[in-house]
Write a protein that holds these residues in place. Structure first.
Motif, PDB file in Angstrom:
ATOM      1  N   TRP A 388     -10.340 -35.741 -15.908  1.00 49.25           N
ATOM      2  CA  TRP A 388     -10.227 -35.926 -14.407  1.00 49.25           C
ATOM      3  C   TRP A 388     -10.204 -34.940 -13.524  1.00 49.25           C
ATOM      4  O   TRP A 388      -9.122 -34.176 -13.838  1.00 49.25           O
ATOM      5  CB  TRP A 388      -8.875 -36.838 -14.289  1.00 49.25           C
ATOM      6  N   PRO A 389     -10.948 -34.612 -12.584  1.00 47.35           N
ATOM      7  CA  PRO A 389     -10.755 -33.613 -11.530  1.00 47.35           C
ATOM      8  C   PRO A 389      -9.640 -33.874 -10.782  1.00 47.35           C
ATOM      9  O   PRO A 389      -9.764 -34.772 -10.171  1.00 47.35           O
ATOM     10  CB  PRO A 389     -12.168 -33.618 -10.889  1.00 47.35           C
ATOM     11  N   VAL A 390      -8.787 -32.920 -10.443  1.00 48.25           N
ATOM     12  CA  VAL A 390      -7.524 -33.068  -9.655  1.00 48.25           C
ATOM     13  C   VAL A 390      -7.596 -32.061  -8.750  1.00 48.25           C
ATOM     14  O   VAL A 390      -6.547 -31.723  -8.105  1.00 48.25           O
ATOM     15  CB  VAL A 390      -6.162 -33.257 -10.309  1.00 48.25           C
ATOM     16  N   ASP A 391      -8.740 -31.206  -8.518  1.00 46.85           N
ATOM     17  CA  ASP A 391      -8.901 -29.898  -7.828  1.00 46.85           C
ATOM     18  C   ASP A 391      -9.636 -30.458  -6.464  1.00 46.85           C
ATOM     19  O   ASP A 391     -10.307 -29.423  -5.869  1.00 46.85           O
ATOM     20  CB  ASP A 391      -9.036 -28.817  -8.361  1.00 46.85           C
ATOM     21  N   GLU A 392     -10.272 -31.811  -6.231  1.00 43.72           N
ATOM     22  CA  GLU A 392     -10.869 -32.325  -5.245  1.00 43.72           C
ATOM     23  C   GLU A 392     -10.120 -32.849  -4.180  1.00 43.72           C
ATOM     24  O   GLU A 392      -8.993 -32.842  -4.105  1.00 43.72           O
ATOM     25  CB  GLU A 392     -11.851 -33.337  -5.724  1.00 43.72           C
ATOM     26  N   ILE A 393     -10.731 -33.240  -3.181  1.00 42.54           N
ATOM     27  CA  ILE A 393     -10.049 -33.808  -1.895  1.00 42.54           C
ATOM     28  C   ILE A 393      -8.982 -34.945  -2.037  1.00 42.54           C
ATOM     29  O   ILE A 393      -7.971 -34.872  -1.445  1.00 42.54           O
ATOM     30  CB  ILE A 393     -11.041 -34.179  -0.653  1.00 42.54           C
ATOM     31  N   ALA A 394      -9.293 -35.974  -2.796  1.00 39.75           N
ATOM     32  CA  ALA A 394      -8.347 -37.045  -2.994  1.00 39.75           C
ATOM     33  C   ALA A 394      -7.002 -36.607  -3.599  1.00 39.75           C
ATOM     34  O   ALA A 394      -6.198 -37.208  -3.391  1.00 39.75           O
ATOM     35  CB  ALA A 394      -9.155 -37.950  -3.800  1.00 39.75           C
ATOM     36  N   SER A 395      -7.176 -35.369  -4.731  1.00 35.36           N
ATOM     37  CA  SER A 395      -5.975 -35.178  -5.424  1.00 35.36           C
ATOM     38  C   SER A 395      -5.290 -33.841  -4.982  1.00 35.36           C
ATOM     39  O   SER A 395      -4.368 -33.493  -5.558  1.00 35.36           O
ATOM     40  CB  SER A 395      -6.292 -35.259  -6.796  1.00 35.36           C
ATOM     41  N   SER A 396      -6.291 -32.993  -4.219  1.00 33.48           N
ATOM     42  CA  SER A 396      -5.759 -31.744  -3.831  1.00 33.48           C
ATOM     43  C   SER A 396      -4.474 -31.898  -3.271  1.00 33.48           C
ATOM     44  O   SER A 396      -4.063 -32.928  -2.150  1.00 33.48           O
ATOM     45  CB  SER A 396      -6.486 -30.968  -3.105  1.00 33.48           C
ATOM     46  N   GLY A 397      -3.255 -30.960  -3.514  1.00 35.18           N
ATOM     47  CA  GLY A 397      -2.285 -30.960  -2.737  1.00 35.18           C
ATOM     48  C   GLY A 397      -0.919 -31.459  -3.381  1.00 35.18           C
ATOM     49  O   GLY A 397       0.079 -31.585  -3.319  1.00 35.18           O
ATOM     50  N   SER A 398      -1.702 -32.103  -4.891  1.00 29.42           N
ATOM     51  CA  SER A 398      -0.634 -32.897  -5.711  1.00 29.42           C
ATOM     52  C   SER A 398       0.125 -31.808  -6.455  1.00 29.42           C
ATOM     53  O   SER A 398      -0.352 -30.902  -7.023  1.00 29.42           O
ATOM     54  CB  SER A 398      -1.301 -33.675  -6.524  1.00 29.42           C
ATOM     55  N   TRP A 399       1.682 -32.139  -6.499  1.00 24.38           N
ATOM     56  CA  TRP A 399       2.435 -31.122  -7.377  1.00 24.38           C
ATOM     57  C   TRP A 399       2.559 -31.418  -8.749  1.00 24.38           C
ATOM     58  O   TRP A 399       2.527 -30.602  -9.598  1.00 24.38           O
ATOM     59  CB  TRP A 399       3.817 -31.181  -6.763  1.00 24.38           C
ATOM     60  N   ASP A 400       2.366 -32.648  -8.942  1.00 25.59           N
ATOM     61  CA  ASP A 400       2.399 -33.330 -10.492  1.00 25.59           C
ATOM     62  C   ASP A 400       1.066 -33.930 -10.638  1.00 25.59           C
ATOM     63  O   ASP A 400       0.978 -35.243 -10.127  1.00 25.59           O
ATOM     64  CB  ASP A 400       3.437 -34.568 -10.360  1.00 25.59           C
ATOM     65  N   LYS A 401       0.436 -33.116 -11.527  1.00 25.66           N
ATOM     66  CA  LYS A 401      -1.024 -33.332 -11.451  1.00 25.66           C
ATOM     67  C   LYS A 401      -1.351 -34.882 -12.238  1.00 25.66           C
ATOM     68  O   LYS A 401      -2.140 -35.389 -12.146  1.00 25.66           O
ATOM     69  CB  LYS A 401      -1.857 -32.320 -11.779  1.00 25.66           C
ATOM     70  N   LEU A 402      -0.519 -35.068 -13.207  1.00 25.91           N
ATOM     71  CA  LEU A 402      -0.692 -36.145 -13.953  1.00 25.91           C
ATOM     72  C   LEU A 402      -0.248 -37.649 -13.241  1.00 25.91           C
ATOM     73  O   LEU A 402      -0.851 -38.497 -13.094  1.00 25.91           O
ATOM     74  CB  LEU A 402       0.245 -36.267 -15.158  1.00 25.91           C
ATOM     75  N   ALA A 403       0.765 -37.415 -12.678  1.00 28.23           N
ATOM     76  CA  ALA A 403       1.478 -38.744 -11.700  1.00 28.23           C
ATOM     77  C   ALA A 403       0.203 -38.752 -10.682  1.00 28.23           C
ATOM     78  O   ALA A 403       0.096 -40.100 -10.076  1.00 28.23           O
ATOM     79  CB  ALA A 403       2.808 -38.259 -11.015  1.00 28.23           C
TER      80      ALA A 403
END
Length: 450
Positions: A388-403
């Protein structure tokens, strides 16, 4: 031998017994089975000479597991006349459309639904096909699954009590019970694989208490246990469902299920929105599984399932997208998010965590399908995983990447592997083209709407 590894993932969420989460993690597999899981540094001695996939900026989880679907319904989304109906009225509107299905329609609908699931990170899906008009057979769905590359658990469903006998479906869509049982035996013998790593397992699934007889429920349970396969049906989906059980059988749905042999670790029921405290205790004691389908339950106004109470009691729980005629989409990550939010509506902000929802969507689902070889990332388990990409717009800024997969979900996975083979790469289907899936569905839809 085929060897491959994912390395440098921001987090590998194993879903093992200790809920281990590994920073800068990796997974190594060979011939469809996981060889090792750990930090990229610890895995380094295993990486010489094998292909590696860099997962920087990504979270790796076990593939998501869908425990309840009616894939044939993928061609009947947003149908006028039942967009605002509850369960029974919704079914009455759709039965005449489904009665026109052909084998090609079921293949196209199943391929569409499974492609959608794969693109949402799903590696294992059940299916509940309970109507067989115009020569439709269970193998029409199995062929579609083989093309997409997803692990598949189809169930041979059935309806045998039509309107003339007090049931809900039209008589044109019901079958004679001896023929149903004979075909259950046929498809189990032809397609069921009990081995670890099986790509196809078959279950037995009379549709619901309001569309089959007491005798068929009992006989199907006897047959399933004789064959060693899982059993599935709908139960306690809404208030009308419970009312029907009380009026027709003189007991609540859980008691009815128990009286006919429909409880135990080889049984999972869809929905269970209206279970009471005694039924929850029964399911916990017997290890009877529940497929929670929150988006469909919301769409049909069925209510909010007592998920927190079931989890606390020890009921095995997984997630399902349900048929696309009631959920309108097949996105398991969306179901995980909806499950979390609904429990918080009832029980407060701490009622269900993002990690609990993810566990239901992975290991929980594998457990209730009897797949102890899937649902977690550990040595010896099958190489079913989503990146799962978590460095794109929807998820960027997340401190807890799994949550963030639940709280700030990405649009979809970057890559999905089933049995160590790519099903999705770089956000695109790897085994079948997106264009061919859509074209097949549109051709079938045009015929049905003509």
């Amino acid at each position: 031998m085929s060897r491959l590894a994912v390395i440098h993932a921001d987090i590998v969420a194993t879903m093992d017994d200790a809920a281990t989460e590994i920073a800068d993690g990796g997974v190594v597999w060979r011939d469809g089975a996981i060889v090792a899981v750990g930090s990229t540094a610890d895995l380094a001695p295993l990486l010489d000479g094998i292909e590696t996939i860099d997962a920087r900026g990504c979270v790796v989880t076990p593939g998501l597991v869908n425990t309840h679907h009616h894939l044939y319904q993928s061609l009947t989304r947003a149908v006028p006349g039942c967009q605002d109906a509850s369960l029974f009225g919704w079914l009455k509107t759709l039965y005449p459309i489904w009665a026109r299905y052909t084998p090609d329609d079921v293949f196209a609908a199943t391929q569409l639904g499974l492609a959608e699931l794969a693109l949402s990170g799903c590696t294992l899906s059940s299916d509940h096909l309970y109507l067989f008009p115009n020569g439709v057979r269970l193998e029409d769905t199995i062929a579609a699954a083989q093309g997409v590359g997803i692990r598949f658990h189809p169930t041979r469903g059935a309806m045998s009590v039509g309107e003339s006998l007090g049931g809900l479906p039209p008589d044109s869509l019901v079958e004679a019970e001896p023929a149903i049982l004979d075909d259950m035996v046929r498809v189990i013998d032809a397609f069921h694989d009990p081995a670890d790593g099986a790509m196809v397992r078959v279950g037995v699934a009379p549709c619901s208490p309001f569309s089959v007889s007491r005798e068929l429920m009992r006989d199907a349970a006897i047959l399933a246990r004789d064959k060693g396969v899982m059993m599935h049906t709908h139960l306690a989906e809404d208030a009308d469902d419970v009312r029907y059980s009380l009026e027709k059988f003189g007991c609540r749905p859980g008691d009815y299920a128990e009286s006919l042999g429909w409880t135990g670790p080889d049984v999972w029921h869809a929905h269970c929105v209206q279970l009471d405290t005694a039924e929850i205790a029964l399911f916990a004691r017997t290890r009877t599984g529940v497929a929670h389908c929150p988006c469909s339950n919301c769409r049909l106004g069925s209510g909010i399932a007592p998920v927190r109470a079931m989890l606390d009691a020890g009921v095995p729980l997984g997630l399902g997208v349900d048929g696309s005629a009631s959920s309108d989409s097949g996105n398991l990550l969306a179901e995980a998010r909806q499950a979390m939010l609904l429990q918080r509506v009832n029980g407060g902000a701490g009622a269900l965590s993002a990690r609990e929802a993810l566990r239901m969507a992975t290991r929980g689902g594998a457990q209730i399908l009897g797949r102890h070889d899937c649902g977690q990332l550990a040595a010896g388990k099958r190489a079913d995983l989503a990146i799962w990409p978590v460095d794109e717009i929807a998820s960027s800024g997340s401190w807890d990447k799994l949550a963030a997969l639940v709280l700030a979900p990405p649009p979809g996975p970057r890559d999905v592997f089933v049995e160590g083979r790519a099903v999705v790469r770089d956000g695109e289907l790897a085994r079948v083209s997106r264009q061919s899936v859509v074209a097949g569905a549109q051709a079938a839809l045009a015929r049905l709407m003509a």
